[in-house]
Write an enzyme that holds these catalytic residues in place. Structure first.
Site, PDB file in Angstrom:
ATOM      1  N   ARG A  42       0.820  -1.218   0.000  1.00 49.91           N
ATOM      2  CA  ARG A  42       0.000   0.000   0.000  1.00 49.91           C
ATOM      3  C   ARG A  42       0.855   1.270   0.000  1.00 49.91           C
ATOM      4  NH1 ARG A  42      -5.067  -1.495   3.997  1.00 49.91           N
ATOM      5  NH2 ARG A  42      -6.519  -2.030   2.324  1.00 49.91           N
TER       6      ARG A  42
ATOM      7  N   LYS B 160     -15.936 -15.020   6.481  1.00 52.75           N
ATOM      8  CA  LYS B 160     -17.365 -14.900   6.804  1.00 52.75           C
ATOM      9  C   LYS B 160     -18.279 -14.709   5.603  1.00 52.75           C
ATOM     10  CE  LYS B 160     -17.374 -12.782  11.361  1.00 52.75           C
ATOM     11  NZ  LYS B 160     -17.528 -11.423  11.912  1.00 52.75           N
TER      12      LYS B 160
ATOM     13  N   GLY C 107      -6.911  -6.294   0.472  1.00 49.82           N
ATOM     14  CA  GLY C 107      -5.926  -6.517   1.517  1.00 49.82           C
ATOM     15  C   GLY C 107      -5.343  -7.912   1.595  1.00 49.82           C
TER      16      GLY C 107
ATOM     17  N   GLY D  16     -12.578  -4.139   1.324  1.00 50.23           N
ATOM     18  CA  GLY D  16     -13.960  -3.680   1.506  1.00 50.23           C
ATOM     19  C   GLY D  16     -14.379  -2.716   0.408  1.00 50.23           C
TER      20      GLY D  16
HETATM   21  C1  3PG Z   1      -8.644  -1.684   5.021  1.00 52.51           C
HETATM   22  O1  3PG Z   1      -7.567  -2.174   5.374  1.00 52.51           O
HETATM   23  O2  3PG Z   1      -9.645  -2.371   4.787  1.00 52.51           O
HETATM   24  C2  3PG Z   1      -8.695  -0.207   4.793  1.00 52.51           C
HETATM   25  O3  3PG Z   1      -7.491   0.400   5.122  1.00 52.51           O
HETATM   26  C3  3PG Z   1      -9.837   0.389   5.578  1.00 52.51           C
HETATM   27  O4  3PG Z   1      -9.667   0.123   6.941  1.00 52.51           O
HETATM   28  P1  3PG Z   1     -10.931  -0.102   7.869  1.00 52.51           P
HETATM   29  O5  3PG Z   1     -11.611  -1.347   7.384  1.00 52.51           O
HETATM   30  O6  3PG Z   1     -10.416  -0.194   9.262  1.00 52.51           O
HETATM   31  O7  3PG Z   1     -11.833   1.114   7.678  1.00 52.51           O
HETATM   32 MG    MG Z   2     -11.294  -3.439   5.906  1.00 50.45          MG
END
Ligand code: 3PG
Ligand code: MG
Length: 399
Positions: free
Chosen positions: A41, A206, A356, A380
């Site tokens: 990242r 999940k 991620g 996400g």
């Molecule tokens: C992630 O790693 O999914 C993003 O950096 C967003 O982080 P968060 O899910 O804690 O908002």
């Molecule tokens: Mg996340």
């Protein structure tokens, strides 16, 4: 939809101007040593930061790391990230030990043209994630004071209605950075008319996290391959016992319903690697997916499943993959994720890795990143994009 981009901003001239850049430098850290275990990242925002530095801007970078609870918490400090970012940029990054306090103010004031500062973790401040618009707004005012323009390059956080993502762009001339633009360009292809067959691979722990995206994708895809911890709730829905595997009992009915409506598009594991315990050295065997012993838990998909998934992937013209197939961090349970990842690289298809964990898996397994069409920095965020949701951070940049 049209969003202003970095080139528009550069064309106006940024030399000597302070540009506030929201980045997603939320990188994984080793629990023992605190070292950065995957700097993907950080690398991903270099094109944007490099262009601003080159153009002589005074660059103020901000980001979150982890989920601290609105107050300083040393284990979530961005200080190690400042060091790594400096190495990658080839110039020191000035680190502010707070986000909008005295240290931040003097660090920003001391920047010369072409220099870069990194503020301490945004989430050390309650206003960043507050649901209260006034509280967020007050924090956004403080942040916005550090820039004459704002660039959002934090694709991984665009689905968060947070001060730095949503409220700051309303206060400053703004633009999308190179990473955000590339991510949106790629994902909009998948959301539009992807070349067929379009095959999606979903894993991760999940079903409840993935339900919305499964619903949104089912009508669009030709095949949906399901592995990872979430496959056990589907196997249960098919009437199989799953031993002590991860199970979301309250989702079984939903999965049964999805299977009925999926017109045969959903492919589930036919064999799994089942272990005595959740441990790297646990005794384990490959068993039929309908024969998981009652005292064992599935920690990976089996070789026959990998072969079946690989066959489906070899037909694809477009692939989206989100979520590991097993506990890839443990060598004994990494073969499913590796096998699927390799099948994706071999397919004659445009492939997108979402997010991620799967992106980290690609690098941790030593796979060649360039053999994928695109590796998204947002887990996400990419899923919510494909669900067709409005992403607050993107909406805030629209002209
Ligand atoms: C992630 O790693 O999914 C993003 O950096 C967003 O982080 P968060 O899910 O804690 O908002
Ligand atoms: Mg996340």
């Amino acid at each position: 939809m049209s969003i202003r981009n970095l080139d528009d901003l550069l064309a106006e001239g940024v030399s000597g101007r302070r540009v506030l850049v929201r980045a997603d430098l939320n990188v994984p850290l080793d629990k023992q040593t605190g070292e950065i275990t995957d700097d993907g990242r950080i690398r991903a925002v270099l094109p944007t930061l490099g262009a601003l530095v080159q153009a002589g801007a005074r660059v103020v970078v901000c980001s979150h790391l982890g989920r601290p609870k609105g107050a300083p918490d040393p284990q979530f400090s961005l200080r190690p990230v400042a060091g790594r970012l400096g190495e990658l940029l080839g110039a020191p990054v000035h680190f502010a030990s707070d986000t909008v306090g005295d240290s931040a103010r003097s660090t920003v004031e001391g920047l010369a043209d072409g220099q870069v500062a990194l503020l301490e973790n945004l989430r050390f401040n309650k206003g960043e994630t507050s649901k209260d618009a006034d509280e967020r707004g007050a924090f956004a005012d403080q942040l916005a004071a550090f820039g004459e323009a704002y660039v959002d390059d934090a694709f991984g956080a665009v689905h968060r209605k947070h001060a730095s993502v949503y409220d700051v762009p309303a206060r400053l001339p703004n633009a999308a950075g190179r990473l955000v633009l590339r991510e949106v360009e790629v994902l909009s292809k998948l959301a539009g008319e992807p070349e067929r067959p379009y095959v999606v691979v979903l894993g991760g722990s999940k079903v409840s996290d993935k339900l919305a995206v499964i619903e949104a994708l089912l009508p669009k895809v030709d095949r949906l391959l399901i592995g990872g911890g979430m496959c056990f709730t589907f196997l249960k829905a098919q009437g199989h016992e799953v031993g002590t595997s991860l199970l979301e009992e309250e989702m079984v009915e939903t999965c049964r319903n999805l299977l009925e409506r999926s017109a045969g598009k959903i492919m589930l594991p036919v064999d799994v690697v089942a272990a005595d315990a959740f441990a790297p050295d646990a005794a384990h065997d490959t068993v039929r997916a309908d024969g998981i012993p009652s005292h064992r838990l599935g920690l990976d998909i089996g070789p026959e499943t990998v072969a079946a998934f690989a066959a489906a992937l070899s037909q694809a013209k477009t692939i989206f993959w989100n979520g590991p197939m097993g506990v890839f961090e443990m060598a004994a349970f990494a073969n499913g994720t590796r096998g699927v990842a390799e099948a994706i690289t071999k397919a004659d298809a445009f492939s997108v890795v979402g997010g991620g964990d799967s992106a980290a898996a690609v690098r941790a397994l030593g796979l060649d990143e360039s053999s994928f069409g695109h590796i998204s920095t947002g887990g996400g965020a990419s899923l919510e994009y494909l669900e067709g949701k409005t992403l607050p951070g993107i909406a805030a940049l629209e002209k």
